[in-house]
Design a protein around this motif. Structure first.
Motif, PDB file in Angstrom:
ATOM      1  N   THR A 363       0.826  -1.200   0.000  1.00 12.21           N
ATOM      2  CA  THR A 363       0.000   0.000   0.000  1.00 12.21           C
ATOM      3  C   THR A 363       0.861   1.251   0.000  1.00 12.21           C
ATOM      4  O   THR A 363       1.991   1.258   0.486  1.00 12.21           O
ATOM      5  N   ALA A 364       0.302   2.324  -0.531  1.00 13.80           N
ATOM      6  CA  ALA A 364       0.960   3.635  -0.487  1.00 13.80           C
ATOM      7  C   ALA A 364       0.635   4.295   0.840  1.00 13.80           C
ATOM      8  O   ALA A 364      -0.293   3.900   1.560  1.00 13.80           O
ATOM      9  N   GLU A 367      -2.977   4.959   2.247  1.00  7.50           N
ATOM     10  CA  GLU A 367      -3.947   4.130   1.514  1.00  7.50           C
ATOM     11  C   GLU A 367      -4.526   3.073   2.434  1.00  7.50           C
ATOM     12  O   GLU A 367      -3.810   2.434   3.211  1.00  7.50           O
ATOM     13  N   SER A 368      -5.811   2.831   2.354  1.00  5.71           N
ATOM     14  CA  SER A 368      -6.463   1.831   3.175  1.00  5.71           C
ATOM     15  C   SER A 368      -6.184   0.436   2.641  1.00  5.71           C
ATOM     16  O   SER A 368      -6.110   0.223   1.430  1.00  5.71           O
ATOM     17  N   LYS A 369      -6.020  -0.523   3.552  1.00  5.90           N
ATOM     18  CA  LYS A 369      -5.811  -1.907   3.180  1.00  5.90           C
ATOM     19  C   LYS A 369      -7.126  -2.648   3.006  1.00  5.90           C
ATOM     20  O   LYS A 369      -7.159  -3.792   2.574  1.00  5.90           O
TER      21      LYS A 369
END
Length: 370
Positions: A363-364, A367-369
């Motif tokens: 993820t960035a 950013e949500s997983k």
């Protein structure tokens, strides 16, 4: 090839009628394999006596076991710089693991360590282990503790043949009784070319372990004792995968041997230090550093025939596993934390800690997983 819609979608294949060699190889992967074999890692400094000490070599930690409410670890220890093979072989120190004894330390938390002292010392002059004892591993079976380790007999030349020794004790603190002769030796079917001390000059290379047997680790398995080890070949080559290093196994009915090398050796085409553990009725192995399958985690249902289960970016060197871990919880649970060594300079190494985790998402930041 019969390609399902799921395979095409997961692998991102543009046209199933136009398959590249890479796509054909990908279609042979086990699609059931997830990321449970994949891990990332970091290393960190330890506290106490195993922290870096100028002029002292501490390297190649064994696995840790826990007794009397404390973790125990054994390791290679020496002092002073190295001169390589250019100096006086009888007086100088060739490698950091030359002129070593095996020491041990204890810790209540695995972070702060107290060095206790030597466990196994070099043998008397003329013995098979009179030059150095190093790269040790621990095994407890029933009421006895066993240390297996590498040995070198003087003089330490480039053609010297390393062997494997064994020591045992009823007490984890010793004293340790040593085997009167090696429990494993290199194959004797290679032929050196000429008399000059050149380990690459051979008339016949011999078996994969014709020069050295290294990094021993004994695992009780299927009612027997499996001695895993690294083999180095006379006239060792550099191939498309790097150094020509492979692993083997020797099997015994008794911890003290005799150990008989498997007819299926070598059991790997890659690797360096031995790092093996029981999992799911078989044996798992972390393959690092050398060869075309380096940086892979492999598993065998019978302790001999290994298949790749995961590919990792890298791994700590000379891993000292945490043998108290629940190995069935996760394929790499035993790697969640442990010990490693690191080079401070070419002359001096020290023992550090490591931790790993299974990576499930990329993820960035922010950013949500989910």
């Amino acid at each position: 090839m019969n390609i399902t819609d799921e395979q095409q979608d997961f692998l991102g294949i543009t046209n199933i009628k136009k398959l590249s060699a890479a796509s054909k190889r990908a279609l042979e992967w086990d699609m059931a394999l997830g990321n449970e074999w994949f891990f990332e890692y970091e290393v960190f400094d330890l506290k106490g006596d195993l922290a870096y000490e100028e002029g002292v070599v501490r390297r190649d930690p064994s696995a840790m076991i826990k007794e009397n409410g404390k973790y125990y670890v054994w390791y290679t220890r020496s002092t002073g710089p190295t001169d390589g093979f250019a100096g006086d072989i009888e007086k100088s120190k060739v490698f950091p693991w030359d002129r070593c004894d095996i020491w041990y330390a204890t810790s209540e938390d695995g972070l702060t360590w107290k060095e206790i002292g030597p466990a196994v010392k070099r043998g008397d002059k003329g013995a098979y282990d009179d030059r150095s004892v190093f790269t040790v591993e621990i095994m407890k079976h029933e009421d006895t503790y066993y240390l297996c380790y590498q040995t070198v007999k003087s003089p330490y030349t480039v053609r010297v043949k390393n062997q494997i020794g064994l020591a045992w004790s009823k007490s984890i603190d010793g004293p340790w009784e040593k085997s009167k002769k090696p429990i494993l030796s290199p194959a004797d079917n290679g032929i050196w070319k000429g008399e000059k001390q050149n380990r690459f000059a051979v008339d016949k290379k011999g078996d994969f372990d014709s020069h050295k047997v290294h990094d021993p680790c004994i695992i009780p398995y299927n009612g027997k004792f499996y001695l895993y080890y690294k083999g180095e070949q006379m006239g060792e080559a550099i191939t498309f995968g790097g150094r020509q290093i492979r692993h083997g196994v020797a099997i015994a009915d008794n911890p003290k041997g005799p150990y008989v090398k498997s007819e299926y050796n070598p059991i790997s085409n890659s690797g360096h230090e031995i790092c093996v553990w029981p999992y799911n009725g078989g044996i798992a192995s972390l393959i690092t550093t050398d060869g075309p399958e380096k940086n892979t985690v492999q598993w065998s249902p019978d302790g001999i025939n290994f298949e790749i289960k995961g590919v990792v970016k890298g791994a700590p060197h000379a891993i000292g596993l945490n043998r108290t871990a629940d190995t069935e919880k996760n394929p790499t649970e035993i790697l969640r934390w442990g010990l490693t060594h690191q080079y401070k300079t070419g002359d001096y190494q020290y023992i550090r800690g490591f931790r790993t985790w299974n990576k499930k998402h990329h993820t960035a930041k922010g950013e949500s997983k989910e």
